[in-house]
Design a protein around this motif. Structure first.
Motif, mmCIF file in Angstrom:
data_model
loop_
_atom_site.group_PDB
_atom_site.id
_atom_site.type_symbol
_atom_site.label_atom_id
_atom_site.label_comp_id
_atom_site.label_asym_id
_atom_site.label_seq_id
_atom_site.Cartn_x
_atom_site.Cartn_y
_atom_site.Cartn_z
ATOM 1 N N MET A 205 0.831 -1.196 0.000
ATOM 2 C CA MET A 205 0.000 0.000 0.000
ATOM 3 C C MET A 205 0.874 1.257 0.000
ATOM 4 O O MET A 205 0.544 2.223 -0.658
ATOM 5 N N GLN A 206 1.972 1.219 0.737
ATOM 6 C CA GLN A 206 2.865 2.373 0.800
ATOM 7 C C GLN A 206 3.419 2.717 -0.584
ATOM 8 O O GLN A 206 3.533 3.879 -0.940
ATOM 9 N N SER A 207 3.713 1.692 -1.371
ATOM 10 C CA SER A 207 4.219 1.907 -2.729
ATOM 11 C C SER A 207 3.189 2.635 -3.598
ATOM 12 O O SER A 207 3.542 3.528 -4.364
ATOM 13 N N ILE A 208 1.945 2.262 -3.458
ATOM 14 C CA ILE A 208 0.876 2.912 -4.226
ATOM 15 C C ILE A 208 0.750 4.375 -3.822
ATOM 16 O O ILE A 208 0.622 5.266 -4.666
ATOM 17 N N ILE A 209 0.799 4.643 -2.543
ATOM 18 C CA ILE A 209 0.726 6.024 -2.041
ATOM 19 C C ILE A 209 1.879 6.848 -2.591
ATOM 20 O O ILE A 209 1.694 7.984 -3.041
ATOM 21 N N GLU A 210 3.072 6.277 -2.566
ATOM 22 C CA GLU A 210 4.251 6.986 -3.074
ATOM 23 C C GLU A 210 4.138 7.261 -4.570
ATOM 24 O O GLU A 210 4.511 8.333 -5.042
ATOM 25 N N GLN A 211 3.588 6.305 -5.314
ATOM 26 C CA GLN A 211 3.403 6.514 -6.750
ATOM 27 C C GLN A 211 2.391 7.628 -7.018
ATOM 28 O O GLN A 211 2.597 8.469 -7.902
ATOM 29 N N LEU A 212 1.313 7.643 -6.267
ATOM 30 C CA LEU A 212 0.316 8.709 -6.422
ATOM 31 C C LEU A 212 0.914 10.071 -6.079
ATOM 32 O O LEU A 212 0.691 11.058 -6.793
ATOM 33 N N GLN A 213 1.670 10.138 -5.008
ATOM 34 C CA GLN A 213 2.318 11.391 -4.624
ATOM 35 C C GLN A 213 3.278 11.863 -5.712
ATOM 36 O O GLN A 213 3.342 13.052 -6.017
#
Length: 92
Positions: free
Chosen positions: A1-9
Motif C-alpha cells: 500500500m505504501q508503494s501505491i501512495i508513493e506513486q500517487l504522490q
C-alpha cells in the motif's frame, strides 16, 4: 500500500510540472480531429475521478448487483471547456 501512495504522490507532483513547461499550443493541439488535446484529456481524468468517487461510495450501500451509471465523457469535456480554460484551473 505504501508503494501505491508513493506513486500517487509522485504523479501529483510530476503532472503539474509537466504541464507548466508546455506551451499553450502543446497543451491544446489535438493529435487528430476526433481526439482530445492534453488539456482535454487531463480534464477528462478529473471528471472520471469525480464519477468514480461517487460509484465507490454508492457501491457500499446500494443493493446488489450495483448498476454502473454511465456518462457522456465527450459531452462533459466539451461542456467544461477544458480546451479554453487556464491550465491551473484544471490542475487545482
Amino acid at each position: 500500500m505504501q508503494s501505491i501512495i508513493e506513486q500517487l504522490q509522485y504523479w501529483l507532483l510530476k503532472v503539474p510540472e509537466a504541464f507548466h513547461v508546455m506551451t499553450e499550443t502543446e497543451m491544446t493541439q489535438r493529435p487528430a480531429p476526433n481526439k482530445w488535446s492534453k488539456k482535454e484529456f487531463l480534464g477528462h481524468l478529473c471528471d472520471s475521478a469525480l464519477v468514480n468517487l461517487e460509484r465507490f461510495v454508492k457501491i457500499q450501500y446500494e443493493t446488489s448487483p450495483y448498476v454502473v451509471t454511465t456518462y457522456d465523457q465527450v459531452q462533459w469535456v466539451e461542456l467544461q471547456g477544458y480546451q479554453k480554460i487556464p491550465i491551473d484551473d484544471i490542475l487545482l
